[in-house]
Design an enzyme around this catalytic site. Structure first.
Site, PDB file in Angstrom:
ATOM      1  N   ASP A  31      -8.665 -32.628  10.067  1.00 22.08           N
ATOM      2  CA  ASP A  31      -9.803 -32.452  10.982  1.00 22.08           C
ATOM      3  C   ASP A  31      -9.480 -31.374  12.017  1.00 22.08           C
ATOM      4  O   ASP A  31     -10.335 -30.551  12.368  1.00 22.08           O
ATOM      5  CB  ASP A  31     -10.125 -33.750  11.730  1.00 22.08           C
ATOM      6  CG  ASP A  31     -10.360 -34.920  10.791  1.00 22.08           C
ATOM      7  OD1 ASP A  31     -10.783 -34.690   9.651  1.00 22.08           O
ATOM      8  OD2 ASP A  31     -10.097 -36.069  11.220  1.00 22.08           O
TER       9      ASP A  31
HETATM   10  C1  26A Z   1     -17.100 -43.174   5.859  1.00 18.99           C
HETATM   11  N1  26A Z   1     -15.711 -43.130   6.265  1.00 18.99           N
HETATM   12  C2  26A Z   1     -14.789 -43.833   5.423  1.00 18.99           C
HETATM   13  C3  26A Z   1     -15.307 -42.391   7.379  1.00 18.99           C
HETATM   14  C4  26A Z   1     -13.971 -42.320   7.824  1.00 18.99           C
HETATM   15  C5  26A Z   1     -13.680 -41.466   8.906  1.00 18.99           C
HETATM   16  N2  26A Z   1     -14.611 -40.726   9.514  1.00 18.99           N
HETATM   17  C6  26A Z   1     -15.855 -40.841   9.061  1.00 18.99           C
HETATM   18  N3  26A Z   1     -16.225 -41.645   8.038  1.00 18.99           N
HETATM   19  N4  26A Z   1     -12.825 -42.909   7.444  1.00 18.99           N
HETATM   20  C7  26A Z   1     -11.851 -42.444   8.246  1.00 18.99           C
HETATM   21  N5  26A Z   1     -12.371 -41.580   9.132  1.00 18.99           N
HETATM   22  C8  26A Z   1     -11.684 -40.840  10.197  1.00 18.99           C
HETATM   23  O1  26A Z   1     -10.899 -39.849   9.613  1.00 18.99           O
HETATM   24  C9  26A Z   1      -9.994 -39.440  10.633  1.00 18.99           C
HETATM   25  C10 26A Z   1      -8.804 -38.755  10.003  1.00 18.99           C
HETATM   26  O2  26A Z   1      -9.188 -37.638   9.298  1.00 18.99           O
HETATM   27  C11 26A Z   1     -10.747 -41.689  11.023  1.00 18.99           C
HETATM   28  O3  26A Z   1     -11.438 -42.244  12.111  1.00 18.99           O
HETATM   29  C12 26A Z   1      -9.667 -40.684  11.441  1.00 18.99           C
HETATM   30  O4  26A Z   1      -9.715 -40.381  12.814  1.00 18.99           O
END
Ligand code: 26A
Length: 344
Positions: free
Chosen positions: A298
Protein backbone atom coordinates in the site's frame (compact mmCIF):
# COMPACT_ATOMS: atom_id res chain seq x y z
CA UNK A 1 -16.41 19.46 5.13
CA UNK A 2 -13.61 18.75 2.78
CA UNK A 3 -10.95 21.29 1.86
CA UNK A 4 -10.60 21.06 -1.90
CA UNK A 5 -8.16 23.90 -2.46
CA UNK A 6 -5.07 21.67 -2.81
CA UNK A 7 -6.90 18.41 -3.34
CA UNK A 8 -5.28 16.06 -5.84
CA UNK A 9 -6.16 12.49 -4.89
CA UNK A 10 -9.44 10.78 -4.05
CA UNK A 11 -9.15 7.16 -2.93
CA UNK A 12 -12.01 4.72 -2.41
CA UNK A 13 -11.85 1.62 -0.23
CA UNK A 14 -12.73 -0.29 2.93
CA UNK A 15 -11.78 1.56 6.14
CA UNK A 16 -10.56 -1.05 8.62
CA UNK A 17 -8.88 -1.05 11.98
CA UNK A 18 -5.97 -3.49 12.02
CA UNK A 19 -5.55 -5.72 15.07
CA UNK A 20 -2.01 -6.94 14.72
CA UNK A 21 -0.14 -9.67 16.60
CA UNK A 22 3.34 -11.20 16.28
CA UNK A 23 4.43 -14.83 16.41
CA UNK A 24 0.97 -15.96 15.36
CA UNK A 25 1.80 -19.41 13.94
CA UNK A 26 -0.71 -21.10 16.24
CA UNK A 27 -3.44 -18.66 15.15
CA UNK A 28 -2.76 -19.42 11.48
CA UNK A 29 -3.16 -23.11 12.24
CA UNK A 30 -6.24 -22.70 14.42
CA UNK A 31 -8.06 -20.65 11.76
CA UNK A 32 -6.68 -22.35 8.63
CA UNK A 33 -4.94 -19.19 7.35
CA UNK A 34 -1.94 -18.99 5.00
CA UNK A 35 1.14 -17.07 6.14
CA UNK A 36 0.97 -14.43 3.40
CA UNK A 37 -2.59 -14.01 2.25
CA UNK A 38 -5.63 -11.76 2.61
CA UNK A 39 -9.10 -13.23 3.06
CA UNK A 40 -12.59 -12.31 4.15
CA UNK A 41 -13.35 -14.03 7.45
CA UNK A 42 -15.64 -17.03 7.03
CA UNK A 43 -18.29 -17.58 9.75
CA UNK A 44 -15.92 -20.11 11.42
CA UNK A 45 -13.13 -17.52 11.46
CA UNK A 46 -15.16 -14.71 13.05
CA UNK A 47 -13.99 -15.63 16.56
CA UNK A 48 -10.39 -14.76 15.59
CA UNK A 49 -10.69 -11.17 16.83
CA UNK A 50 -11.78 -12.14 20.32
CA UNK A 51 -9.27 -14.99 20.34
CA UNK A 52 -6.30 -12.71 19.68
CA UNK A 53 -7.51 -10.06 22.15
CA UNK A 54 -7.74 -12.70 24.87
CA UNK A 55 -4.49 -14.51 24.11
CA UNK A 56 -2.03 -12.06 22.53
CA UNK A 57 -0.74 -8.55 22.85
CA UNK A 58 -2.72 -6.76 20.14
CA UNK A 59 -1.46 -3.55 18.48
CA UNK A 60 -4.28 -1.45 17.02
CA UNK A 61 -3.35 0.51 13.89
CA UNK A 62 -5.31 2.25 11.16
CA UNK A 63 -5.57 -0.08 8.15
CA UNK A 64 -7.68 -0.65 5.07
CA UNK A 65 -5.50 -1.02 2.02
CA UNK A 66 -6.61 2.04 0.03
CA UNK A 67 -6.70 4.17 3.17
CA UNK A 68 -3.08 3.18 3.84
CA UNK A 69 -2.21 4.13 0.26
CA UNK A 70 -3.89 7.51 0.57
CA UNK A 71 -2.06 8.18 3.86
CA UNK A 72 1.23 7.23 2.20
CA UNK A 73 0.54 9.57 -0.74
CA UNK A 74 -0.32 12.37 1.68
CA UNK A 75 2.99 11.74 3.45
CA UNK A 76 4.76 12.84 0.27
CA UNK A 77 2.34 15.50 -0.99
CA UNK A 78 1.66 19.07 0.22
CA UNK A 79 -0.95 19.57 2.94
CA UNK A 80 -4.56 18.96 1.94
CA UNK A 81 -3.76 16.89 -1.14
CA UNK A 82 -5.73 13.74 -0.35
CA UNK A 83 -9.22 12.58 0.59
CA UNK A 84 -10.54 9.10 1.25
CA UNK A 85 -14.05 7.69 0.81
CA UNK A 86 -15.34 4.62 2.64
CA UNK A 87 -17.99 3.50 5.11
CA UNK A 88 -17.56 3.17 8.88
CA UNK A 89 -19.83 2.61 11.87
CA UNK A 90 -20.64 5.15 14.56
CA UNK A 91 -18.16 3.82 17.09
CA UNK A 92 -14.80 4.09 18.75
CA UNK A 93 -13.00 2.23 15.96
CA UNK A 94 -14.15 4.85 13.45
CA UNK A 95 -12.90 7.60 15.79
CA UNK A 96 -9.48 5.94 15.88
CA UNK A 97 -9.36 5.73 12.09
CA UNK A 98 -10.39 9.34 11.67
CA UNK A 99 -7.78 10.43 14.23
CA UNK A 100 -5.03 8.50 12.40
CA UNK A 101 -6.03 10.13 9.11
CA UNK A 102 -6.21 13.58 10.74
CA UNK A 103 -2.71 13.14 12.17
CA UNK A 104 -1.34 12.52 8.71
CA UNK A 105 -3.48 15.07 6.89
CA UNK A 106 -5.69 12.63 5.00
CA UNK A 107 -9.25 13.98 4.82
CA UNK A 108 -11.80 11.30 5.83
CA UNK A 109 -15.00 11.56 3.83
CA UNK A 110 -16.77 8.71 5.58
CA UNK A 111 -20.24 7.41 5.07
CA UNK A 112 -21.51 6.56 8.56
CA UNK A 113 -23.68 3.49 8.92
CA UNK A 114 -25.24 3.68 12.38
CA UNK A 115 -26.30 0.06 12.58
CA UNK A 116 -23.05 -1.75 11.74
CA UNK A 117 -19.69 -1.70 13.51
CA UNK A 118 -16.56 -0.44 11.74
CA UNK A 119 -14.66 -3.21 9.96
CA UNK A 120 -11.57 -4.82 11.40
CA UNK A 121 -8.69 -6.87 10.10
CA UNK A 122 -6.75 -9.46 12.12
CA UNK A 123 -3.11 -9.13 11.01
CA UNK A 124 -1.18 -12.24 11.96
CA UNK A 125 2.57 -11.80 11.67
CA UNK A 126 4.89 -14.81 11.38
CA UNK A 127 8.49 -13.93 10.56
CA UNK A 128 8.35 -11.41 7.71
CA UNK A 129 4.94 -12.59 6.50
CA UNK A 130 1.55 -11.14 7.24
CA UNK A 131 -1.81 -12.87 7.01
CA UNK A 132 -4.89 -10.64 6.84
CA UNK A 133 -8.32 -11.86 7.94
CA UNK A 134 -11.02 -9.23 7.52
CA UNK A 135 -14.50 -8.66 8.84
CA UNK A 136 -15.72 -5.83 6.60
CA UNK A 137 -18.56 -4.69 8.87
CA UNK A 138 -19.70 -1.20 7.91
CA UNK A 139 -17.19 -1.03 5.03
CA UNK A 140 -19.42 -3.22 2.89
CA UNK A 141 -22.46 -1.04 3.50
CA UNK A 142 -20.94 1.68 1.31
CA UNK A 143 -23.75 3.06 -0.81
CA UNK A 144 -23.36 4.87 -4.12
CA UNK A 145 -25.55 7.68 -2.74
CA UNK A 146 -22.55 8.69 -0.63
CA UNK A 147 -20.80 9.75 -3.83
CA UNK A 148 -23.55 12.38 -4.18
CA UNK A 149 -23.07 13.77 -0.66
CA UNK A 150 -21.82 17.36 -0.59
CA UNK A 151 -18.36 16.46 0.71
CA UNK A 152 -17.78 13.47 -1.56
CA UNK A 153 -19.03 15.30 -4.61
CA UNK A 154 -16.79 18.28 -3.90
CA UNK A 155 -13.80 15.98 -3.43
CA UNK A 156 -14.52 14.02 -6.62
CA UNK A 157 -15.00 17.19 -8.65
CA UNK A 158 -11.74 18.67 -7.40
CA UNK A 159 -9.49 15.60 -7.56
CA UNK A 160 -6.89 15.18 -10.29
CA UNK A 161 -6.33 11.47 -9.69
CA UNK A 162 -8.50 8.56 -8.50
CA UNK A 163 -7.45 5.39 -6.74
CA UNK A 164 -9.52 2.27 -6.11
CA UNK A 165 -8.54 -0.55 -3.78
CA UNK A 166 -9.48 -3.78 -5.58
CA UNK A 167 -10.77 -5.12 -2.24
CA UNK A 168 -13.70 -2.74 -2.65
CA UNK A 169 -14.95 -4.87 -5.55
CA UNK A 170 -16.26 -7.58 -3.21
CA UNK A 171 -19.30 -5.33 -2.70
CA UNK A 172 -18.86 -1.94 -4.36
CA UNK A 173 -18.48 -2.38 -8.12
CA UNK A 174 -21.37 0.00 -8.83
CA UNK A 175 -19.74 2.88 -6.93
CA UNK A 176 -16.32 1.99 -8.33
CA UNK A 177 -17.67 2.23 -11.86
CA UNK A 178 -19.24 5.62 -11.20
CA UNK A 179 -15.84 6.95 -10.14
CA UNK A 180 -14.00 5.17 -12.98
CA UNK A 181 -16.37 6.56 -15.62
CA UNK A 182 -16.18 10.03 -14.13
CA UNK A 183 -12.38 9.82 -14.44
CA UNK A 184 -12.71 8.81 -18.07
CA UNK A 185 -15.22 11.55 -18.93
CA UNK A 186 -13.04 14.22 -17.42
CA UNK A 187 -9.72 12.82 -18.68
CA UNK A 188 -8.28 12.24 -15.22
CA UNK A 189 -6.25 9.11 -14.35
CA UNK A 190 -7.90 6.25 -12.52
CA UNK A 191 -5.62 3.76 -10.77
CA UNK A 192 -6.62 0.35 -9.51
CA UNK A 193 -4.92 -2.15 -7.21
CA UNK A 194 -5.48 -5.91 -7.57
CA UNK A 195 -5.27 -6.06 -3.74
CA UNK A 196 -5.25 -9.84 -3.12
CA UNK A 197 -5.23 -13.12 -5.06
CA UNK A 198 -8.86 -13.77 -4.17
CA UNK A 199 -10.01 -10.61 -5.95
CA UNK A 200 -9.12 -11.69 -9.53
CA UNK A 201 -9.94 -15.27 -8.55
CA UNK A 202 -13.46 -14.82 -7.17
CA UNK A 203 -14.41 -11.32 -8.39
CA UNK A 204 -13.15 -11.61 -11.96
CA UNK A 205 -16.26 -10.12 -13.55
CA UNK A 206 -16.02 -7.04 -11.29
CA UNK A 207 -12.31 -6.69 -12.12
CA UNK A 208 -13.14 -6.98 -15.82
CA UNK A 209 -15.66 -4.15 -15.52
CA UNK A 210 -13.25 -1.74 -13.84
CA UNK A 211 -9.96 -2.59 -15.54
CA UNK A 212 -10.80 -0.96 -18.91
CA UNK A 213 -10.86 2.44 -17.19
CA UNK A 214 -7.54 2.01 -15.39
CA UNK A 215 -4.56 4.01 -16.58
CA UNK A 216 -2.46 2.46 -13.82
CA UNK A 217 -2.77 -1.04 -12.34
CA UNK A 218 -0.69 -2.12 -9.35
CA UNK A 219 -0.38 -5.60 -7.89
CA UNK A 220 2.09 -8.10 -6.47
CA UNK A 221 3.36 -11.41 -7.81
CA UNK A 222 0.65 -13.62 -6.32
CA UNK A 223 -2.14 -11.28 -7.44
CA UNK A 224 -0.72 -11.19 -10.96
CA UNK A 225 -0.56 -15.01 -11.04
CA UNK A 226 -4.11 -15.22 -9.81
CA UNK A 227 -5.23 -12.76 -12.54
CA UNK A 228 -3.47 -14.92 -15.15
CA UNK A 229 -5.11 -18.09 -13.92
CA UNK A 230 -8.55 -16.50 -13.80
CA UNK A 231 -8.00 -15.17 -17.33
CA UNK A 232 -7.05 -18.60 -18.70
CA UNK A 233 -3.42 -17.67 -19.42
CA UNK A 234 -1.01 -20.60 -19.37
CA UNK A 235 2.03 -18.54 -18.43
CA UNK A 236 3.40 -18.02 -14.91
CA UNK A 237 5.96 -15.53 -16.22
CA UNK A 238 5.35 -12.23 -14.40
CA UNK A 239 6.60 -10.14 -17.34
CA UNK A 240 4.14 -11.79 -19.70
CA UNK A 241 1.32 -11.44 -17.20
CA UNK A 242 2.08 -7.75 -16.60
CA UNK A 243 2.03 -7.19 -20.36
CA UNK A 244 -1.25 -9.08 -20.69
CA UNK A 245 -2.89 -6.90 -18.03
CA UNK A 246 -1.55 -3.80 -19.79
CA UNK A 247 -2.90 -5.02 -23.13
CA UNK A 248 -6.32 -6.07 -21.83
CA UNK A 249 -9.33 -4.16 -23.22
CA UNK A 250 -9.32 -0.43 -22.66
CA UNK A 251 -11.97 2.30 -22.61
CA UNK A 252 -9.46 5.14 -22.32
CA UNK A 253 -7.20 6.80 -24.84
CA UNK A 254 -4.02 6.80 -22.72
CA UNK A 255 -1.80 3.66 -22.68
CA UNK A 256 -2.16 1.67 -19.48
CA UNK A 257 0.83 1.12 -17.19
CA UNK A 258 1.02 -1.99 -15.01
CA UNK A 259 3.35 -2.33 -12.02
CA UNK A 260 3.92 -5.73 -10.45
CA UNK A 261 5.87 -5.76 -7.22
CA UNK A 262 7.68 -8.90 -6.12
CA UNK A 263 8.77 -8.55 -2.51
CA UNK A 264 12.49 -7.81 -2.44
CA UNK A 265 12.86 -8.62 -6.17
CA UNK A 266 12.66 -5.98 -8.90
CA UNK A 267 9.34 -4.36 -9.71
CA UNK A 268 8.11 -5.10 -13.23
CA UNK A 269 6.56 -2.39 -15.41
CA UNK A 270 4.57 -3.07 -18.55
CA UNK A 271 3.05 -0.45 -20.83
CA UNK A 272 0.11 -1.16 -23.13
CA UNK A 273 1.27 -1.81 -26.68
CA UNK A 274 4.98 -2.10 -25.87
CA UNK A 275 6.99 -5.18 -26.83
CA UNK A 276 9.25 -5.29 -23.79
CA UNK A 277 8.65 -4.88 -20.08
CA UNK A 278 10.95 -2.85 -17.81
CA UNK A 279 12.46 -3.80 -14.45
CA UNK A 280 13.07 -1.48 -11.51
CA UNK A 281 15.40 -2.87 -8.83
CA UNK A 282 14.07 -2.66 -5.27
CA UNK A 283 16.52 -1.25 -2.73
CA UNK A 284 17.38 -4.00 -0.25
CA UNK A 285 16.19 -3.54 3.31
CA UNK A 286 18.56 -5.39 5.70
CA UNK A 287 16.73 -8.30 7.39
CA UNK A 288 17.42 -6.89 10.86
CA UNK A 289 15.54 -3.70 9.96
CA UNK A 290 12.39 -5.52 8.90
CA UNK A 291 9.63 -5.34 11.52
CA UNK A 292 6.68 -6.57 9.43
CA UNK A 293 5.44 -6.30 5.85
CA UNK A 294 1.87 -5.22 6.71
CA UNK A 295 1.01 -2.31 4.39
CA UNK A 296 4.25 -2.34 2.39
CA UNK A 297 2.44 -2.76 -0.93
CA UNK A 298 0.00 0.00 0.00
CA UNK A 299 2.86 2.35 0.85
CA UNK A 300 4.51 1.53 -2.48
CA UNK A 301 1.29 2.41 -4.32
CA UNK A 302 0.95 5.66 -2.36
CA UNK A 303 4.49 6.68 -3.22
CA UNK A 304 4.03 5.95 -6.92
CA UNK A 305 0.79 7.91 -7.07
CA UNK A 306 2.24 10.85 -5.18
CA UNK A 307 5.18 10.87 -7.59
CA UNK A 308 2.87 10.90 -10.59
CA UNK A 309 0.76 13.67 -9.06
CA UNK A 310 3.98 15.66 -8.62
CA UNK A 311 4.59 15.08 -12.34
CA UNK A 312 7.70 12.99 -11.78
CA UNK A 313 8.67 10.43 -14.43
CA UNK A 314 7.33 6.92 -13.89
CA UNK A 315 10.88 5.77 -13.02
CA UNK A 316 11.14 8.39 -10.28
CA UNK A 317 7.61 7.66 -9.06
CA UNK A 318 8.52 3.96 -8.70
CA UNK A 319 11.65 4.93 -6.75
CA UNK A 320 9.51 6.98 -4.34
CA UNK A 321 7.19 3.97 -4.01
CA UNK A 322 10.13 1.70 -3.21
CA UNK A 323 11.39 4.12 -0.57
CA UNK A 324 7.99 4.30 1.14
CA UNK A 325 7.54 0.51 0.95
CA UNK A 326 10.97 0.07 2.55
CA UNK A 327 10.11 2.60 5.23
CA UNK A 328 6.82 0.84 6.03
CA UNK A 329 8.40 -2.56 6.66
CA UNK A 330 10.63 -1.01 9.31
CA UNK A 331 7.51 -0.01 11.33
CA UNK A 332 4.76 -1.91 13.13
CA UNK A 333 1.84 -2.09 10.70
CA UNK A 334 0.98 0.20 7.78
CA UNK A 335 2.81 3.18 9.24
CA UNK A 336 5.50 5.51 7.87
CA UNK A 337 8.29 6.91 9.91
CA UNK A 338 8.69 10.58 10.82
CA UNK A 339 10.57 12.76 10.18
CA UNK A 340 10.22 12.51 6.44
CA UNK A 341 13.70 11.96 5.15
CA UNK A 342 14.70 11.94 1.52
CA UNK A 343 11.49 10.47 0.18
CA UNK A 344 11.55 12.58 -2.97
C1 26A B 1 -11.98 -6.95 1.58
N1 26A B 1 -10.75 -7.09 2.33
C2 26A B 1 -10.36 -8.43 2.66
C3 26A B 1 -9.97 -5.97 2.64
C4 26A B 1 -8.77 -6.04 3.37
C5 26A B 1 -8.03 -4.85 3.55
N2 26A B 1 -8.42 -3.68 3.05
C6 26A B 1 -9.57 -3.67 2.38
N3 26A B 1 -10.35 -4.76 2.17
N4 26A B 1 -8.10 -7.03 3.99
C7 26A B 1 -6.99 -6.50 4.52
N5 26A B 1 -6.95 -5.18 4.26
C8 26A B 1 -5.93 -4.20 4.65
O1 26A B 1 -4.78 -4.43 3.91
C9 26A B 1 -3.75 -3.73 4.59
C10 26A B 1 -2.41 -4.29 4.18
O2 26A B 1 -2.20 -4.16 2.83
C11 26A B 1 -5.52 -4.29 6.10
O3 26A B 1 -6.35 -3.47 6.89
C12 26A B 1 -4.06 -3.83 6.07
O4 26A B 1 -3.89 -2.57 6.67
Amino acid sequence: MVDTQNLKLVALGNPLLDMQIRDGQAVLEKYGLKANDAVLASPEQLSIYQHIVENYEVTYVAGGAAQNTARAAQYVLPEGSTAYLGAVGNDDLAKQLRAANDREGLQSVYQITETTPTGSCAVIITGHDRSLCTNLGAAETFNKDHLESTAAKAAIDAAKFFYLGGFFLTHGVESALIVAKKAKETGRPFAFNLSAPFIPQFFKSQVDQVLPYAQLVIGNESEAESWAQASGLETRDLHEIAQAIADSPSEISVPRTVLITHGAESTIRAVQGEKQTHTHPTPKVPAEQIVDTNGAGDAFAGGVIAGLILEKSIEEAIDIGHRLGGMCIGQVGPVLKFPKENVL
